[in-house]
Write an enzyme that holds these catalytic residues in place. Structure first.
Site, PDB file in Angstrom:
ATOM      1  N   GLU A  18      -7.281  14.825   3.360  1.00 46.18           N
ATOM      2  CA  GLU A  18      -6.063  15.640   3.345  1.00 46.18           C
ATOM      3  C   GLU A  18      -6.325  16.974   2.628  1.00 46.18           C
ATOM      4  OE1 GLU A  18      -2.708  12.049   2.943  1.00 46.18           O
ATOM      5  OE2 GLU A  18      -3.758  12.768   1.166  1.00 46.18           O
ATOM      6  N   ASP A 203       2.107   9.335  11.784  1.00 45.07           N
ATOM      7  CA  ASP A 203       2.480   8.139  12.570  1.00 45.07           C
ATOM      8  C   ASP A 203       3.995   7.987  12.551  1.00 45.07           C
ATOM      9  OD1 ASP A 203       1.326   7.365   9.700  1.00 45.07           O
ATOM     10  OD2 ASP A 203       3.092   6.156  10.101  1.00 45.07           O
TER      11      ASP A 203
END
Ligand code: ADE
Length: 240
Positions: A18, A203
């Site tokens: 990230e 997601d």
């Protein structure tokens, strides 16, 4: 603490995957470990004359993976806040979103309400402490610069979601779920440091694809979007 350790903006990111797109975009330089007893790594740089520090949670040497989750989130937030004394703490990361709330993969959320969805203590006062309902101020300039969505973020220690948690998310109108934010908000409050969360959707919690499949498939796309949002947020912050 020496003055050269302080910064204006502290960015906390759990996973290296990230953090790397942010580090590249902001041209941050590696400094090393935040503390010799922790794997947390520190990077530094500047934007429009403002000092930026970025900390990751680092890799766990026993399990050979990033130290995601609330324990590391709180420990790293505490130490990084104590060392860098920023004007703003920005937690950047990924999250699960909800198609039923209009989320799409890669969307950026900037929540201003935070909860814990897997801490249940049915005792007076401890029940509310465990749920940890906290609100943070909205930074309208950062929101407009990032075009981030509003909503409630709920934090828990699992990537997947139980049926009971689905009920909690519906009852609390949760827009995104992650594994760190609410823990960091609590530490930022202890330091009286303003907090902003930026979360990119990897997601959809209410989709049939398994979370692990979606997460791995969409991680690169979502973290590229996240880095762009953090860059815009850092520029907007430096103009405040
Ligand atoms: N980070 C990315 N997706 C997540 C999810 N579904 N739950 C918790 N943390 C996440």
């Amino acid at each position: 603490m020496t003055p050269r350790n302080t910064c204006d903006l502290l960015i906390q990111v759990a996973m290296q995957a990230e953090a790397l797109p942010i580090i590249h975009l902001l041209s941050l330089k590696p400094i090393g470990r935040l503390d010799s007893n922790l794997p947390s790594e520190l990077w530094r740089g500047s934007i429009l004359g403002h000092q930026i520090s970025l900390v990751t949670h680092g890799r766990d040497s026993d399990f050979d993976c990033d130290r995601i989750g609330t324990e590391s989130a709180a420990v790293v937030a505490f130490l990084a806040l104590r060392i860098t004394r920023p004007k703003l703490l920005l937690n950047a990361g990924t999250c699960g979103g909800f198609a039923s709330q209009g989320a799409a993969i890669g969307d950026i959320y900037m929540p201003t309400r935070f909860l814990f969805h897997d801490q249940r203590v049915a005792l007076p006062k401890f029940d509310l402490f465990a749920k940890g309902d906290q609100t943070t101020p909205d930074f309208s300039q950062i929101r407009s610069a990032t075009n981030a969505k509003h909503g409630t973020c709920s934090t828990g220690s699992s990537l997947d979601t139980t049926v009971q948690e689905m009920g909690f998310f519906a009852a609390e109108s949760v827009a995104c779920k992650d594994m760190e934010a609410a823990a960091i908000v609590r530490v930022a409050r202890d330091f009286q440091t303003p907090f902003v969360g930026l979360k990119a959707v990897t997601d959809l919690v209410d989709h049939h694809q398994t979370v692990q499949e979606s997460f791995l498939k969409n991680l690169k796309f979502a973290t590229t979007r996240l880095a762009d949002a953090v860059d815009r947020a850092a520029r907007a912050f430096s103009l405040l």
